[in-house]
Design an enzyme around this catalytic site. Structure first.
Site, PDB file in Angstrom:
ATOM      1  CE  LYS A 156       3.141 -16.984  -4.994  1.00  0.00           C
ATOM      2  NZ  LYS A 156       2.727 -18.369  -4.875  1.00  0.00           N
ATOM      3  CG  ASP A 212      -0.111 -19.946  -3.370  1.00  0.00           C
ATOM      4  OD1 ASP A 212       0.753 -19.708  -2.181  1.00  0.00           O
ATOM      5  OD2 ASP A 212       0.521 -20.220  -4.502  1.00  0.00           O
ATOM      6  CE1 TYR A 267      -3.658  -2.542   0.467  1.00  0.00           C
ATOM      7  CE2 TYR A 267      -4.744  -0.634   1.266  1.00  0.00           C
ATOM      8  CZ  TYR A 267      -4.561  -2.019   1.019  1.00  0.00           C
ATOM      9  OH  TYR A 267      -5.888  -2.725   1.055  1.00  0.00           O
ATOM     10  CG  ASP A 270     -12.220  -8.668   2.172  1.00  0.00           C
ATOM     11  OD1 ASP A 270     -11.968  -7.966   3.364  1.00  0.00           O
ATOM     12  OD2 ASP A 270     -12.216  -7.938   1.253  1.00  0.00           O
ATOM     13  CG  ASP A 316      -7.637  -5.409   2.632  1.00  0.00           C
ATOM     14  OD1 ASP A 316      -8.606  -5.133   3.513  1.00  0.00           O
ATOM     15  OD2 ASP A 316      -7.925  -5.045   1.280  1.00  0.00           O
TER      16      ASP A 316
HETATM   17  N1  GGG Z   1     -14.677   0.732   6.577  1.00  0.00           N
HETATM   18  C1  GGG Z   1     -13.723   0.090   5.463  1.00  0.00           C
HETATM   19  C2  GGG Z   1     -13.729   1.007   4.356  1.00  0.00           C
HETATM   20  O1  GGG Z   1     -14.066   1.832   3.920  1.00  0.00           O
HETATM   21  N2  GGG Z   1     -12.862   0.125   3.262  1.00  0.00           N
HETATM   22  C3  GGG Z   1     -12.768   0.704   2.123  1.00  0.00           C
HETATM   23  C4  GGG Z   1     -11.667   0.025   1.558  1.00  0.00           C
HETATM   24  O2  GGG Z   1     -11.506  -0.200   0.162  1.00  0.00           O
HETATM   25  N3  GGG Z   1     -10.586  -0.490   2.135  1.00  0.00           N
HETATM   26  C5  GGG Z   1      -9.286  -0.956   1.861  1.00  0.00           C
HETATM   27  C6  GGG Z   1      -8.600  -1.266   3.047  1.00  0.00           C
HETATM   28  O3  GGG Z   1      -8.755  -1.364   4.039  1.00  0.00           O
HETATM   29  O4  GGG Z   1      -7.263  -1.312   2.609  1.00  0.00           O
END
Ligand code: GGG
Length: 357
Positions: free
Chosen positions: A190, A223, A138, A251, A247
């Site tokens: 990785k 992976d 990032y 999810d 991230d």
């Molecule tokens: N509440 C979390 C939010 O708004 N996430 C939007 C998003 O794209 N987040 C990417 C991240 O947290 O790296």
């Protein structure tokens, strides 16, 4: 009487809907406590603000936020504005400016919630992901040369510092050490392909792990970690990974635990020099914005994480219990969990449970 100054940024999409319910939970906790209060300041920042001003927040926005004890954040993202503009204009600058290098994302399969995975029992999925939160993939480092030509060249660099890498790995081990029933830290990289940054990460992981020889360790390629999170999520206690990988992993962990609408996150400045930020993992969710059906429990659980961080573990535990009870009773849950309650009804139910004690 402890009074905390709380910055509230509802943001975009379902952000304002879920933040309103998070605030109800805070207010219910405050009503039940003799020595706790919050002084809120709400900021109208996000995509509408961008349409009006050309910025997601004012030039001195970070300076304004720096004066608060904590930040409660909803979501950012807009169907009409490219995602890299919204994310880089509000959420990522906060994480970096306030050195919130430790992002904590728990996933738990609550009683009353069905996992999409067959045969998983309540409590069987119980893991926490530690996400490096200010650098890695990032990092805003890169550039674009000769755009639109046949020579177009794009560079996007990953940044791994010893401070950032060691800090997140150590935080993961410390957490594992403190938490009853946890005894394994899994590092995810990785490093077969990313031979600089992620080989370095693996080395730091081994160095830090050596200081915690009573804790089991494991290093997985990303992976393999994704496969294992789907087939054997019960094998994990604490996972630690880079900004992008964690991230994505969080999810997966959220959906196998029943819903993205249940996943909270804390963006922590461990040195407490700056405010930490608390938010649901989910984003703006344009598909359900304005329908009043977003699940507010991720935000309520983020409020619990905030209370814990502010040194109010009893109040945090009360909020966690109210979330757990609301889910277990199943009479007031949103459509993502198979119910028909609205966002506000779930928020009211949590407040009722908190007041009932
Ligand atoms: N509440 C979390 C939010 O708004 N996430 C939007 C998003 O794209 N987040 C990417 C991240 O947290 O790296």
């Amino acid at each position: 009487m402890a009074e905390y100054k709380l910055a509230v940024i509802p943001g975009d999409g379902v952000g304002p809907e879920v933040i309103a319910e998070g605030r109800k939970a805070i207010e219910a906790v405050v009503r039940g406590s003799a020595d706790l209060s919050f002084d809120y300041t709400e900021f109208p920042w996000g995509s509408d603000y961008y349409r009006e001003t050309g910025r997601l927040m004012p030039e001195d926005g970070l300076e304004q936020l720096g004066a608060f004890d904590a930040i409660l954040f909803g979501a950012v993202g807009d169907p009409q504005i490219p995602d890299h503009i919204t994310l880089n204009g509000l959420l990522l600058p906060m994480r970096r400016a306030f050195d919130q290098g430790v992002c904590i994302r728990p996933s738990y399969l609550y009683p009353g919630v069905a996992s999409p995975l067959a045969g998983k029992q309540a409590g069987e999925i119980d893991l926490v992901i530690f996400r490096e939160n200010t650098e890695g993939e990032y990092a805003p480092v890169g550039g674009r040369l000769y755009p639109g030509t046949g020579y177009e060249t794009v560079v996007q660099s990953n940044i791994f510092t010893r401070r950032g890498t060691e800090r997140i790995i150590r935080a993961a081990f410390e957490y594992c050490d403190r938490r009853d029933g946890y005894n394994k830290v899994t590092s995810v990289t990785k490093s077969n392909a990313q031979a600089f940054g992620m080989v370095f990460w693996d080395e730091v992981f081994r160095e830090v792990a050596a200081e915690y020889s009573h804790i089991q360790t494991e290093s997985l390629l990303v992976d393999r970690a994704c496969m294992d999170l789907v087939r054997w999520p019960e094998d994990f206690d604490v996972m630690v990974a880079s900004n992008l990988f964690a991230d994505i992993l969080s999810d997966i962990a959220a959906v196998v635990s029943g819903s993205m609408g249940l996943a909270p996150s804390a963006n922590i400045n461990p040195e407490r020099q700056y405010p930490s930020m608390f938010e649901p993992v989910h984003g703006a969710a344009f598909d359900i914005t304005g329908k009043g059906i977003a699940n507010p429990l991720a935000t309520v659980s983020a409020v619990a994480m905030m209370l814990e961080h502010l040194g109010r573990p009893q109040e945090a535990s009360r909020v966690d219990q109210a979330v757990s009870q609301c889910l277990n009773e199943r009479s007031v849950v949103t459509p993502d969990l198979g119910g028909s309650a609205t966002t506000a009804q779930v928020g009211d139910e949590v407040a009722r449970l908190l007041e009932q004690g």
